[in-house]
Scaffold this motif. Structure first.
Motif, PDB file in Angstrom:
ATOM      1  N   CYS A   1     -40.269  26.565  34.493  1.00 28.86           N
ATOM      2  CA  CYS A   1     -40.723  27.581  33.550  1.00 28.86           C
ATOM      3  C   CYS A   1     -39.720  28.729  33.597  1.00 28.86           C
ATOM      4  O   CYS A   1     -39.819  29.628  34.426  1.00 28.86           O
TER       5      CYS A   1
ATOM      6  N   ARG B   1     -40.987  24.092  22.933  1.00 32.01           N
ATOM      7  CA  ARG B   1     -41.333  23.547  24.241  1.00 32.01           C
ATOM      8  C   ARG B   1     -42.131  22.250  24.107  1.00 32.01           C
ATOM      9  O   ARG B   1     -41.955  21.315  24.901  1.00 32.01           O
ATOM     10  N   CYS B   2     -43.000  22.188  23.118  1.00 34.85           N
ATOM     11  CA  CYS B   2     -43.772  20.963  22.890  1.00 34.85           C
ATOM     12  C   CYS B   2     -42.846  19.806  22.516  1.00 34.85           C
ATOM     13  O   CYS B   2     -43.023  18.679  22.994  1.00 34.85           O
TER      14      CYS B   2
ATOM     15  N   ARG C   1     -43.416  33.723  19.336  1.00 27.58           N
ATOM     16  CA  ARG C   1     -44.203  32.911  20.263  1.00 27.58           C
ATOM     17  C   ARG C   1     -44.486  31.525  19.676  1.00 27.58           C
ATOM     18  O   ARG C   1     -44.419  30.509  20.380  1.00 27.58           O
ATOM     19  N   THR C   2     -44.798  31.476  18.396  1.00 29.64           N
ATOM     20  CA  THR C   2     -45.099  30.193  17.748  1.00 29.64           C
ATOM     21  C   THR C   2     -43.905  29.256  17.809  1.00 29.64           C
ATOM     22  O   THR C   2     -44.033  28.083  18.176  1.00 29.64           O
ATOM     23  N   GLN C   3     -42.729  29.749  17.457  1.00 34.82           N
ATOM     24  CA  GLN C   3     -41.549  28.890  17.442  1.00 34.82           C
ATOM     25  C   GLN C   3     -41.157  28.447  18.849  1.00 34.82           C
ATOM     26  O   GLN C   3     -40.736  27.298  19.052  1.00 34.82           O
TER      27      GLN C   3
ATOM     28  N   GLN D   1     -41.025  18.710  25.628  1.00 33.63           N
ATOM     29  CA  GLN D   1     -41.897  17.954  26.528  1.00 33.63           C
ATOM     30  C   GLN D   1     -42.103  16.540  26.007  1.00 33.63           C
ATOM     31  O   GLN D   1     -42.088  15.567  26.777  1.00 33.63           O
TER      32      GLN D   1
ATOM     33  N   THR E   1     -43.221  28.047  21.367  1.00 28.99           N
ATOM     34  CA  THR E   1     -44.225  27.062  21.779  1.00 28.99           C
ATOM     35  C   THR E   1     -43.944  25.705  21.159  1.00 28.99           C
ATOM     36  O   THR E   1     -44.002  24.665  21.832  1.00 28.99           O
ATOM     37  N   LEU E   2     -43.628  25.688  19.870  1.00 27.80           N
ATOM     38  CA  LEU E   2     -43.311  24.431  19.199  1.00 27.80           C
ATOM     39  C   LEU E   2     -42.088  23.769  19.820  1.00 27.80           C
ATOM     40  O   LEU E   2     -42.046  22.550  20.001  1.00 27.80           O
TER      41      LEU E   2
END
Length: 221
Positions: free
Chosen positions: A13, A137-138, A130-132, A141, A134-135
């Motif tokens: 992280c 990182r998803c 934050r949205t971008q 992953q 998060t997307l």
């Protein structure tokens, strides 16, 4: 395995790297002040050319890109970023004072993931950033999990096939290629029935309707 996937697998992280691109220093300072409390690593460029050079070196996780800049404008900069394979997946948020629909469409066609209209508001900037992130990182992953699964399948002692609904081969792992004496290219799109395999050596596991069926070819004793 690339560094993004490795970080996702390890669960590291780390703060994201965000590149701010604007030819006006006060605008850079404003965005820097808004984003600093998030704890990410912030970088700045005052031109499209400088942004391209810096992006190559830092491999950002997100780029905030002003549209109206002298020389290489935001649209052209974004197109060049997307043309570079190792930067093509980096999300770009355009920042523009123009609300013209045609320009917004041009931005998305150039590869933008989102846009923020000036005058910028701190709540909107933080939400979209934050949205971008998060997307992204998803996606990283998901890529890491796919690489793990691929390594597992390719390291199996048993041969494994993926078939399409018509019974033709979509994938074969190295163990199966060795067992049959055929390369992946030779097996691709070939009907399973043409291989004339002994039924007792096969284990068939159907997947969801419309999806390929999974065939495990067990090693011969």
């Amino acid at each position: 395995m690339d560094s993004d996937a490795s970080a996702a697998i390890s669960g590291a992280c780390v703060p994201a790297a965000i590149l701010i691109v604007d030819d006006t220093p006060p605008n850079i300072g404003l965005l820097h002040a808004m984003l600093q409390p998030l704890g990410h690593r912030l970088y700045a460029a005052n031109s499209g050319l400088q942004a391209l050079d810096l992006a190559e070196r830092i491999r950002p996780d997100l780029i905030l890109l002003d549209v109206m800049m002298p020389g290489l404008d935001g649209f052209a900069t974004c197109r060049q970023l997307k043309a570079r394979p190792h930067l093509a997946d980096v999300p770009v948020i355009f920042i523009t004072a123009c609300n013209d629909a045609d320009q917004v469409v041009t931005g998305f066609q150039a590869g933008a993931a989102d846009y923020i209209a000036k005058p910028i508001r701190v709540e909107e900037v933080l939400a979209r950033v934050r949205t971008q992130l998060t997307l992204r990182r998803c996606r990283q992953q998901e890529q890491a999990e796919q690489l793990q699964l691929q390594a597992l399948v390719e390291g199996m002692r048993e041969g494994l096939l993926l078939l399409d609904p018509q019974g033709c081969i979509r994938y074969s792992n190295p163990a199966l290629q060795q067992q049959l004496g055929h390369s992946a290219a030779e097996l691709l799109c070939r009907p399973l029935s043409s291989l004339r395999l002994q039924p007792e050596l096969l284990t068939l596991a159907p997947l969801l309707n419309g999806e390929p069926s999974c065939i495990a070819l067990l090693q011969q004793p």
